[in-house]
Design an enzyme around this catalytic site. Sequence first.
Site, PDB file in Angstrom:
ATOM      1  N   GLY A 489       0.813  -1.208   0.000  1.00  0.00           N
ATOM      2  CA  GLY A 489       0.000   0.000   0.000  1.00  0.00           C
ATOM      3  C   GLY A 489       0.849   1.261   0.000  1.00  0.00           C
ATOM      4  O   GLY A 489       0.568   2.218  -0.736  1.00  0.00           O
ATOM      5  N   HIS A 490       1.914   1.274   0.818  1.00  0.00           N
ATOM      6  CA  HIS A 490       2.812   2.434   0.840  1.00  0.00           C
ATOM      7  C   HIS A 490       3.537   2.597  -0.496  1.00  0.00           C
ATOM      8  O   HIS A 490       3.725   3.721  -0.983  1.00  0.00           O
ATOM      9  CB  HIS A 490       3.826   2.286   1.977  1.00  0.00           C
ATOM     10  CG  HIS A 490       3.260   2.584   3.328  1.00  0.00           C
ATOM     11  ND1 HIS A 490       2.514   1.675   4.032  1.00  0.00           N
ATOM     12  CD2 HIS A 490       3.314   3.699   4.102  1.00  0.00           C
ATOM     13  CE1 HIS A 490       2.147   2.203   5.197  1.00  0.00           C
ATOM     14  NE2 HIS A 490       2.611   3.433   5.259  1.00  0.00           N
ATOM     15  N   GLU A 491       3.944   1.497  -1.087  1.00  0.00           N
ATOM     16  CA  GLU A 491       4.634   1.580  -2.384  1.00  0.00           C
ATOM     17  C   GLU A 491       3.686   2.068  -3.470  1.00  0.00           C
ATOM     18  O   GLU A 491       4.094   2.821  -4.367  1.00  0.00           O
ATOM     19  CB  GLU A 491       5.196   0.204  -2.747  1.00  0.00           C
ATOM     20  CG  GLU A 491       6.021   0.182  -4.026  1.00  0.00           C
ATOM     21  CD  GLU A 491       7.261   1.044  -3.939  1.00  0.00           C
ATOM     22  OE1 GLU A 491       7.690   1.568  -4.987  1.00  0.00           O
ATOM     23  OE2 GLU A 491       7.800   1.212  -2.823  1.00  0.00           O
TER      24      GLU A 491
END
Length: 553
Positions: A489-491
């Site tokens: 999700g962060h990527e």
Amino acid sequence: MAVSTAHQPYEASDGIARPRPMKPGNPGVLRAQEEHGGLKVNGGLSKHDLTNSGLSSGRCTPVPPDAPPSAISISSARRQIRAQQKHRLFPTIDYAARVSHFDPKSEYRDFRGFFVLFWIGLAIMVITTMLRNIKDTGFPFRVGVWALLTERVWQLALTDGAMVASTALSLPLQKVFRSSKGWLRWERGGMMVQSIYQAAWLALWVNWPFMLGWTWTAQVFFTLHTITFLMKMHSYAFYNGHLSTTEHRLSALDNPESASTAAAVRYPRSSTHLNELAQSAKEKKAHKDEEDALAELREDLALELTSPLGQVTYPQNLNWSNYGDYILCPTLCYELEYPRTESLQPLELFWKTLAIFGCIFLLTITSEEFIVPVLHDASLRLNNITSTSETLLILSESISLLLFPFMVTFLLVFLVIFEYVLGAFAEITCFADRHFYSDWWNSCDWLEFSREWNIPVHHFLRRHVYGASRPYMSRNMSTLITFLLSALGHELVMGCITKKLRGYGFLAQMSQLPIVALQRTKWVKGKELFNNICFWISMILGLSMMCALYVLV
């Protein structure tokens, strides 16, 4: 000799003239007097009498009974003088065994003054920036980032509204899954249909900004909002799907001969520890009477269909009013009912709304003055450099210049989201549970930070990722799956913002697991100050390093 009225002696019942009694003002004197009772002074007065009259402090060596009258008088005078310390120019100071406010053993927790100091420091930064810009350009502010924020703002608003509205398809789908008697039941094909819809929904809205060519500022907002509503939609659909299955099981128990008598499945709530679920399941196996076991199973299923506050029962919640309320509530985990405050406080909502715009203004100033110029200058220098050593030097210099600006940016983002935006929506919906974060600044490892800095996301991951995978795999594997999904999700967010897929953020977040394992060894575990220092160093350094790598490399 004449005596003033304020100090005039008075006649006691025994005819002895004594000074007018005065109440000691020092609590230490009172305690000392109470602890040493029974001493006879002044011709028969007990120590208790002296305490009540305020004549003695009780802090002297007892006078022997056969002492001469002169020694008794001197001892009495010393006690009277000590009891009258409050009349001295430099009164007695009470000393006790205490620690300072910043001592690790201190129970003092109110540091609001530092919060005020933080805002004053930001105000000083804004004022000095304005004065410098007026000197250099004749205008108080630069307008580069402002122009990015206002570009296609109406297009962003309409698209964001369409994205939020498209999540509402989950409500009619849930009604179809509940009423179906065939393969569209939730436990059969309904879950698959919902999952396919969510995947297609995510693919559409993630690619939408790229198709329209939005600026990075618009993509930051829209991507984060898209992921937020993906989690809200998932929680709503899967929890209501579970309730539809529970309702079917309860209805089937009207004919127990053909119904399943397996233990009721409790859906983990955000405040439920997952070990409690396994423990309660084990306790259900101790029934001797089949009829009692069936009655208890019906009760468990009925309780699962009822809200924790007891006001709403499934399927009463399957309506547009309930769904709209859930969309506005500052939570990612759906429940049939939430605790509410008595009424909306307009003044509180006004201040939180004002603080949101104030934080956005400060974020813009910080980016415009301290982040964008550094990245722009480093990018120009890297275009003319071919040596690896010079490239590393430029990257190191850029990271060092971004350390403080990104620390300020991180704190402002935290405040604007978890204190003001969520607080404002909590005020609008009268949402009573406003525990959106804990004292993450005292974190000693990354697991602790992930639990405390973003409690709504932590509740979602624990309930819908870790809790959903825990019955099928070990605790360590469930933790790995949770971290893997969070890292992806962060990527995804970094890729949408920078339009680059480099994997730096994914690797950095997955590396937290071995770091946590190292911090929990016997050589490092328990050293809270050292671990907190390591946390803050890695936090500040990691933010500026991620930005420099994604933008410049």
